[in-house]
Design a protein around this motif. Structure first.
Motif, mmCIF file in Angstrom:
data_model
loop_
_atom_site.group_PDB
_atom_site.id
_atom_site.type_symbol
_atom_site.label_atom_id
_atom_site.label_comp_id
_atom_site.label_asym_id
_atom_site.label_seq_id
_atom_site.Cartn_x
_atom_site.Cartn_y
_atom_site.Cartn_z
ATOM 1 N N GLY A 1 0.848 -1.189 0.000
ATOM 2 C CA GLY A 1 0.000 0.000 0.000
ATOM 3 C C GLY A 1 0.881 1.236 0.000
ATOM 4 N N ILE A 2 0.956 1.952 -1.126
ATOM 5 C CA ILE A 2 1.830 3.123 -1.256
ATOM 6 C C ILE A 2 0.979 4.369 -1.057
ATOM 7 N N GLN A 3 1.445 5.277 -0.197
ATOM 8 C CA GLN A 3 0.609 6.397 0.220
ATOM 9 C C GLN A 3 1.118 7.739 -0.304
ATOM 10 N N PHE A 4 0.148 8.528 -0.769
ATOM 11 C CA PHE A 4 0.388 9.892 -1.235
ATOM 12 C C PHE A 4 -0.539 10.825 -0.462
ATOM 13 N N ARG A 5 -0.199 12.110 -0.470
ATOM 14 C CA ARG A 5 -1.066 13.105 0.194
ATOM 15 C C ARG A 5 -1.303 14.275 -0.759
ATOM 16 N N ALA A 6 -2.597 14.615 -0.934
ATOM 17 C CA ALA A 6 -2.988 15.751 -1.767
ATOM 18 C C ALA A 6 -3.476 16.870 -0.862
ATOM 19 N N VAL A 7 -2.926 18.089 -1.046
ATOM 20 C CA VAL A 7 -3.282 19.250 -0.227
ATOM 21 C C VAL A 7 -3.824 20.352 -1.138
ATOM 22 N N PHE A 8 -5.095 20.724 -0.924
ATOM 23 C CA PHE A 8 -5.731 21.806 -1.681
ATOM 24 C C PHE A 8 -5.619 23.104 -0.881
ATOM 25 N N ASP A 9 -5.627 24.220 -1.578
ATOM 26 C CA ASP A 9 -5.500 25.506 -0.887
ATOM 27 C C ASP A 9 -6.841 26.056 -0.411
ATOM 28 N N GLN A 10 -7.922 25.315 -0.623
ATOM 29 C CA GLN A 10 -9.248 25.682 -0.145
ATOM 30 C C GLN A 10 -10.110 24.424 -0.129
ATOM 31 N N PRO A 11 -11.202 24.428 0.614
ATOM 32 C CA PRO A 11 -12.036 23.232 0.675
ATOM 33 C C PRO A 11 -12.573 22.843 -0.710
ATOM 34 N N VAL A 12 -12.515 21.546 -0.988
ATOM 35 C CA VAL A 12 -13.024 21.024 -2.263
ATOM 36 C C VAL A 12 -13.917 19.830 -1.997
#
Length: 598
Positions: free
Chosen positions: A251-262
């Motif tokens: 299980g390879i993990q990534f993290r996505a960070v948005f600059d505002q709620p989506v």
């Protein structure tokens, strides 16, 4: 911890340890972080400290006669009450935070954050807490060095008219109980240091390398102009901060960070590429991130290779329905490697079929080896059983991280055959196959019955019945009054009894003689017996003797001479005249007319 809380009673010494911990700067870090985290997740009322002098464990100040000094936890909450006020909390999205696996009470809590940021806004004033939860030194096998943590705050406003810093710092293990080690320090920061990429360093009130261990920093920016949020959400996706690269993990993990709620981000919206042939992924919103941070787990890799994630345009939308821009990344690729289990170990000592071992046995196996370069030996599992199939086990070590290639068993039984095996684990908990089991027999119990003597059949007897009666000598025991309780009879075609043709098991009826089950013709068998006394102790086996069973019955054919004349005394084929018990004679002849007869 309070004595009596959750049914736990503390000694006076333990209560003093607890009282001292509650008065440390480390406790202040935990208190403030807990309160801010709870508030962020909607907890409206929290009660932890009592306003008063040292009465019980959790109070705000020392006694008046000792200076009425505030404890650090009180000071930390005072920072919020005096300098933040009641402004609403803002979404604080962590793009990269140091973390480690915390081990407490034999439980592992993975990826525990070592830094926290909380933000508030009232009008043109923005307040930001930056908390370093590290300690200096080595903990749980990880070296944190001096304990400092670099902080970069990505600020959503411009043109701060003033910047004030309120901070608590010092040795996290210390208290204000005996002297004033901690107080809130106020420092004005030059607005020339302001940047929307605000770095904590020696120019902004910190250390050269960030905030010191256990440091609580509150920056208050006044007279600010809020930056207009982009119409379209921007997103950064990278491998998760805790993801190893390269990795054997499935299980390879990534993290996505948005600059505002989506909203609306699903696995089908994310582009999965690379050479590892990954087939699936799941998307999980990080709790408390207010729809801004998402963890993505990729699975189903088919071969060694890369796993790459990108988020295309319009994969998610904000509250106004605007789609995101294409993702950017600094490291959105992880290399997946196939992990092979360790090679199967080999039992070394005791050697197979060893006799007379002590009841506490030292087991030794081969050194660890693995097809994956860099893999090393992390654990072993040792098993000892009285049967070769290990359907029951006399001892099982479980996962043992200490005794890797050698171990000493607990006390086993006397006069018993034990089989043993071991398997090895690598760093990602892949286990080898068990070693091929070997056996040993333990020494005699000095209080057990004397070993009997085989009597019949006599040693080296031949022509013995296929169901022979076995006779042994009478019972004898070193302890007066012990009686004969049971016997165990064994027959084998091997002199070391490595495998058994027959085993009576514990037999309380046939004590000194028994009739064996049906054996085979023309075969050599060894046999032995041992006795058990009324105290439940087994003695040693008798010295094995052997016998050979009857010859296989023969079939004879008597044919007449050519031309119909009987040969005298006849042609017995192939063994001569019948002369053995069970032999069969068949007479074959030809009629003078030429037809066969029998």
């Amino acid at each position: 911890l309070m004595s009596g809380l959750n049914g736990v009673t503390l000694t006076a010494e333990e209560q003093e340890v607890s009282r001292n911990y509650g008065a440390t700067l480390a406790a202040a870090v935990g208190t403030l972080d807990f309160w801010m985290y709870g508030a962020y997740h909607g907890i409206k009322e929290q009660s932890f400290l009592s306003f008063g002098q040292d009465q019980g464990l959790w109070t705000s100040h020392t006694h008046v006669w000792t200076g009425y000094r505030p404890h650090p936890s009180w000071l930390a909450l005072q920072m919020f009450n005096k300098h933040v006020g009641a402004g609403p909390m803002l979404v604080a999205a962590a793009q990269s935070v140091p973390a480690f696996d915390l081990v407490a009470s034999n439980t592992v809590y993975p990826n525990v954050s070592l830094a926290s940021v909380y933000a508030f806004n009232t009008g043109t004033t923005y307040s930001v807490f930056a908390i370093n939860k590290k300690l200096d030194g080595t903990h749980n096998g990880l070296d944190f060095g001096d304990g400092c943590t670099p902080f970069t705050l990505h600020l959503p406003f411009t043109n701060a008219a003033s910047i004030m810093l309120y901070k608590l710092e010092g040795d996290p293990r210390e208290t204000n109980r005996r002297q004033l080690n901690f107080q809130i320090v106020t420092q004005s920061i030059s607005t020339a240091c302001f940047s929307q990429e605000f770095v904590v360093n020696e120019n902004t009130g910190g250390r050269t390398n960030g905030i010191p261990p256990g440091g609580i920093y509150l920056y208050v920016f006044e007279g600010c102009a809020a930056s207009a949020l982009a119409t379209n959400p921007a997103v950064v996706i990278n491998q998760a901060p805790w993801q190893e690269d390269p990795t054997y993990s499935t299980g390879i993990q990534f993290r996505a960070v948005f600059d505002q709620p989506v909203f609306g981000l699903t696995a089908g919206d994310i582009a999965l590429t690379g050479t590892a042939g990954a087939t699936s992924m799941t998307v999980t919103e990080v709790a408390g991130s207010q729809h801004t941070i998402f963890d993505v787990t990729v699975q189903g890799m088919q071969q060694p290779g890369t796993v790459v994630l990108t988020i295309p345009v319009n994969a998610a939308t904000n509250a106004a329905g605007c789609g995101n821009t294409a993702s950017t990344s600094s490291d959105n690729e992880v290399f997946f490697n196939v992990n092979y289990p360790p090679n199967t170990p080999v039992n070394a000592t005791p050697a197979d079929c060893t006799l007379g071992q002590p009841v506490v046995v030292a087991l030794q196996a081969s050194v660890f080896s693995d097809q994956n370069p860099g893999d090393y030996h992390t654990a072993s599992q040792w098993q000892v059983s009285t049967n070769a199939g290990f359907t029951t086990r006399a001892w099982d070590s479980g996962t043992d991280t200490t005794h890797l290639t050698s171990v000493t068993t607990p006390a086993l039984g006397y006069s018993t055959r034990y089989y043993w095996r071991v398997r090895y684990a690598d760093p990602i908990n892949a286990w080898s196959a068990y070693s091929t089991a070997t056996w040993f027999e333990t020494e005699l119990d000095p209080n057990g019955p004397h070993a009997p003597t085989n009597q019949l059949p006599m040693d080296a007897a031949t022509g013995v019945s296929l169901t022979p009666a076995l006779y042994a000598s009478g019972f004898a025991d070193p302890n007066m009054g012990d009686t004969h309780a049971a016997s165990q009879w064994q027959i084998s075609m091997q002199s070391n009894f490595a495998s058994l043709t027959w085993d009576s098991g514990q037999d309380a009826a046939n004590l000194t003689n028994i009739t064996s089950p049906h054996l085979w013709y023309e075969s050599r068998y060894c046999w032995r017996v041992r006795y058990k006394d009324s105290a439940g102790i087994w003695g040693g086996y008798s010295s094995p003797t052997w016998f050979e069973t009857l010859e296989f019955p023969h079939v004879y054919t008597w044919t007449n001479a050519v031309g119909g004349n009987w040969a005298v005394p006849g042609n017995w084929i192939p063994y001569g005249y019948p002369n053995g018990t069970g032999d069969v004679a068949v007479i074959a002849f030809e009629y003078f007319t030429g037809g066969p007869g029998r």
